[in-house]
Write a protein that holds these residues in place. Structure first.
Motif, PDB file in Angstrom:
ATOM      1  N   GLN A  81       0.987  -9.634  -6.106  1.00 27.41           N
ATOM      2  CA  GLN A  81       2.411  -8.507  -6.007  1.00 27.41           C
ATOM      3  C   GLN A  81       3.213  -9.388  -5.772  1.00 27.41           C
ATOM      4  O   GLN A  81       4.027  -7.515  -6.854  1.00 27.41           O
ATOM      5  CB  GLN A  81       0.984  -7.991  -5.243  1.00 27.41           C
ATOM      6  CG  GLN A  81       1.448  -8.620  -3.958  1.00 27.41           C
ATOM      7  CD  GLN A  81       0.318  -9.030  -3.113  1.00 27.41           C
ATOM      8  OE1 GLN A  81      -0.641  -9.630  -3.703  1.00 27.41           O
ATOM      9  NE2 GLN A  81      -0.027  -9.567  -1.971  1.00 27.41           N
ATOM     10  N   GLU A  82       3.624 -10.229  -5.544  1.00 21.94           N
ATOM     11  CA  GLU A  82       5.069 -10.333  -6.129  1.00 21.94           C
ATOM     12  C   GLU A  82       5.603 -10.195  -7.192  1.00 21.94           C
ATOM     13  O   GLU A  82       7.238  -9.649  -7.290  1.00 21.94           O
ATOM     14  CB  GLU A  82       6.106 -11.636  -5.037  1.00 21.94           C
ATOM     15  CG  GLU A  82       4.706 -12.761  -6.059  1.00 21.94           C
ATOM     16  CD  GLU A  82       3.391 -13.599  -5.227  1.00 21.94           C
ATOM     17  OE1 GLU A  82       3.396 -14.133  -5.479  1.00 21.94           O
ATOM     18  OE2 GLU A  82       2.987 -12.727  -4.768  1.00 21.94           O
ATOM     19  N   ARG A  83       5.148 -10.287  -8.587  1.00 18.63           N
ATOM     20  CA  ARG A  83       5.217  -9.904  -9.135  1.00 18.63           C
ATOM     21  C   ARG A  83       5.213  -8.127 -10.236  1.00 18.63           C
ATOM     22  O   ARG A  83       6.716  -8.260 -10.494  1.00 18.63           O
ATOM     23  CB  ARG A  83       3.770 -10.188 -10.175  1.00 18.63           C
ATOM     24  CG  ARG A  83       4.414 -12.460 -10.469  1.00 18.63           C
ATOM     25  CD  ARG A  83       2.961 -12.526 -11.457  1.00 18.63           C
ATOM     26  NE  ARG A  83       2.971 -13.606 -11.449  1.00 18.63           N
ATOM     27  CZ  ARG A  83       1.728 -14.832 -11.765  1.00 18.63           C
ATOM     28  NH1 ARG A  83       0.365 -13.985 -11.556  1.00 18.63           N
ATOM     29  NH2 ARG A  83       1.389 -16.088 -11.270  1.00 18.63           N
ATOM     30  N   ASP A 112       7.326  -8.185   2.052  1.00 20.22           N
ATOM     31  CA  ASP A 112       8.455  -7.428   1.768  1.00 20.22           C
ATOM     32  C   ASP A 112       8.026  -6.074   1.242  1.00 20.22           C
ATOM     33  O   ASP A 112       7.191  -5.303   2.327  1.00 20.22           O
ATOM     34  CB  ASP A 112       7.852  -7.895   0.051  1.00 20.22           C
ATOM     35  CG  ASP A 112       9.031  -8.541  -0.728  1.00 20.22           C
ATOM     36  OD1 ASP A 112       9.891  -7.595  -0.267  1.00 20.22           O
ATOM     37  OD2 ASP A 112       9.689  -8.251  -1.900  1.00 20.22           O
ATOM     38  N   ASP A 153       8.594  -7.546  -8.199  1.00 20.75           N
ATOM     39  CA  ASP A 153       9.929  -8.466  -8.199  1.00 20.75           C
ATOM     40  C   ASP A 153      10.430  -7.569 -10.030  1.00 20.75           C
ATOM     41  O   ASP A 153      10.965  -7.476 -10.235  1.00 20.75           O
ATOM     42  CB  ASP A 153      10.423 -10.164  -8.058  1.00 20.75           C
ATOM     43  CG  ASP A 153       9.763 -10.252  -7.402  1.00 20.75           C
ATOM     44  OD1 ASP A 153      10.123  -9.904  -6.093  1.00 20.75           O
ATOM     45  OD2 ASP A 153       9.834 -10.958  -6.743  1.00 20.75           O
ATOM     46  N   ARG A 161       3.388 -10.328   1.519  1.00 22.03           N
ATOM     47  CA  ARG A 161       3.650 -10.251  -0.062  1.00 22.03           C
ATOM     48  C   ARG A 161       3.002 -11.649  -0.397  1.00 22.03           C
ATOM     49  O   ARG A 161       2.440 -11.995  -1.599  1.00 22.03           O
ATOM     50  CB  ARG A 161       5.241 -11.239  -0.316  1.00 22.03           C
ATOM     51  CG  ARG A 161       5.581 -11.951  -1.104  1.00 22.03           C
ATOM     52  CD  ARG A 161       7.360 -11.987  -1.306  1.00 22.03           C
ATOM     53  NE  ARG A 161       8.047 -12.782  -2.712  1.00 22.03           N
ATOM     54  CZ  ARG A 161       7.875 -11.897  -3.614  1.00 22.03           C
ATOM     55  NH1 ARG A 161       8.811 -10.734  -3.197  1.00 22.03           N
ATOM     56  NH2 ARG A 161       8.908 -12.662  -4.427  1.00 22.03           N
ATOM     57  N   ASP A 162       3.284 -12.377   0.736  1.00 21.74           N
ATOM     58  CA  ASP A 162       1.924 -13.806   0.347  1.00 21.74           C
ATOM     59  C   ASP A 162       1.821 -14.148   2.098  1.00 21.74           C
ATOM     60  O   ASP A 162       2.647 -15.398   2.276  1.00 21.74           O
ATOM     61  CB  ASP A 162       3.245 -14.712  -0.349  1.00 21.74           C
ATOM     62  CG  ASP A 162       2.060 -16.332  -0.613  1.00 21.74           C
ATOM     63  OD1 ASP A 162       1.166 -16.582  -0.644  1.00 21.74           O
ATOM     64  OD2 ASP A 162       3.265 -17.546  -1.075  1.00 21.74           O
TER      65      ASP A 162
END
Length: 441
Positions: free
Chosen positions: A153-155, A219, A158, A199-200
């Motif tokens: 999901q951070e991709r 995040d 970002d 986020r992770d």
């Protein structure tokens, strides 16, 4: 090849060749700084001049290609056969392959699905240009449905909202949503639906032990379900209610919705409907309490409601609406003349964070003569050097005056809807070693 997909690739290629001065004409001025990470802030890129008319379809991950309940509903919500969808494989390690599969599955149900090549793993794409490219923005603006794939999901964050600053493409996606379109996401694509997201944070126990850092485990999300509802995915399969509770308490959320695999929730305004193969867990902390003096995560009185497929829930009225199938079945409420419980034993669960354990515990308790069940969670592999290696958690699940359930086996399997069970979690010290070899006297 689908003509739209061909145009998408050509557009991205032309964008990569565009000179810097031309790109500057397309780029809007960026805010001076990103917003703080808190629940209740406006969603990044949100269109705020009027109510949202669209649907957020939050898919818990591991969505199967033959799940007609979900795939056909997506097409129906977007206008039926011929509706236009845009697919983002942004989160995926293999975005082309992932997006193509999703597009094929939507087209199989009569939609027109088009892939927009905006993903960090597509090394030939200049992301900063792609999210401002007029031709790609036009594709989004003309869509009735947007689909975010699974992956990391951070991709997604970002790419579409770097540093909390919404890109023109994210603003276009919000425009589709406000006008009545569908925003769907599976797995990672579901995680971004909240204003705040994980986020992770792969270890549920580490989050319970206090590992909840901005920019690391937590995040900003994209906020499609609004600022007051937190959502999470792969939920029952991976015992993620354990990580949801600390985040909700830390960020001030009162309502959380965890969707299981191969299942989805359709969210429009305050109304939630569960579709697919399984269900979702609603966590309500409006009356929950915690004791800060204990020095570790704890909660008392968290209200849990399990919504099975076909069930609906009004988040504003806090009202459950079981499916017609459940209403034709058996109502389960202790103290009523018709209550004839199936389960008689006292239940204890040695891993409350295990695969679907919380659902099994809720289903058995609501259909039991017992008023509570208990369980435990700890990390048997924690290194002795870890500061909180001996920290574990005890769970007490119990009935209240308003606890009620519904049971049906109409479709050939035991299915439960459970409303308003309560959960207490307390930190405990785990003995090390937990056991020693048995020796005869």
């Amino acid at each position: 090849m689908n003509p739209f997909r061909l145009r998408s690739h050509l557009a991205a290629l032309l964008l990569a060749l565009m000179p810097a001065w031309a790109l500057a004409q397309l780029a809007p001025a960026a805010p001076a700084a990103s917003a703080p990470l808190t629940a209740g802030v406006p969603a990044p890129g949100a269109v705020t001049d009027g109510p949202i008319k669209g649907y957020a379809v939050v898919i818990g991950g591991a969505l199967k290609g033959d799940n007609e309940d979900v795939w056909r509903r997506l097409v129906e919500l977007s206008g039926g056969k011929g509706s236009r969808w845009v697919i983002f494989g942004t989160a995926s390690q293999t975005p082309d392959k992932t997006a193509r599969r999703l597009a094929d599955l939507l087209e199989l149900r009569g939609a027109t699905a088009e892939i927009v090549p905006v993903a960090p793993q597509l090394k030939w794409v200049d992301l900063e240009r792609a999210v401002r490219d007029p031709s790609l923005l036009e594709l989004v603006n003309n869509a009735q449905g947007i689909f975010f794939s699974g992956g990391a999901q951070e991709r997604i964050i970002d790419t579409f909202s770097p540093g909390g600053r919404p890109t023109p493409m994210l603003q276009a996606i919000w425009g589709v949503y406000q006008r009545g379109g569908v925003i769907a996401g599976t797995s990672a694509g579901a995680a971004v639906m909240s204003t705040v997201m994980f986020r992770d944070a792969l270890s549920v126990l580490n989050v319970m032990k206090g590992q909840l850092r901005d920019g690391k485990e937590v995040d900003r999300g994209l906020g499609f379900v609004g600022p007051n509802l937190f959502v999470d995915q792969h939920f029952l399969k991976r015992g993620r209610f354990g990580r949801m509770l600390p985040l909700m308490m830390a960020r001030g959320y009162k309502l959380g919705l965890g969707i299981d695999e191969n299942s989805a929730t359709v969210v429009q305004g305050d109304m939630v409907e569960v579709i697919g193969a399984k269900g979702a867990l609603l966590v309500d902390l409006r009356e929950a309490r915690t004791d800060a003096k204990i020095g570790a995560f704890n909660v008392q009185g968290a209200r849990l409601t399990y919504l099975d497929r076909g069930d609906r829930y009004d988040l504003g009225l806090h009202k459950i609406m079981p499916s017609a199938r459940k209403l034709r079945g058996t109502r389960l409420q202790a103290g009523t003349p018709e209550f004839k419980p199936e389960f008689l034993r006292e239940a204890y669960y040695t891993d409350m964070l295990g695969d679907s354990t919380i659902y099994n515990a809720m289903a058995e308790l609501i259909d039991s003569k017992q008023n509570e069940s208990r369980g435990l969670a700890f990390d048997p592999k924690a290194a002795p050097s870890e500061a909180v290696a001996d920290l574990g958690f005890s769970f007490r699940l119990y009935k209240g005056k308003d606890s009620v359930g519904w049971y049906s086996d109409e479709l050939g399997a035991d299915e439960y809807t459970v409303s308003s069970l309560y959960l207490d979690i307390a930190p405990v010290r785990i003995a090390r070693p937990m056991f020693t070899p048995w020796t005869s006297r």
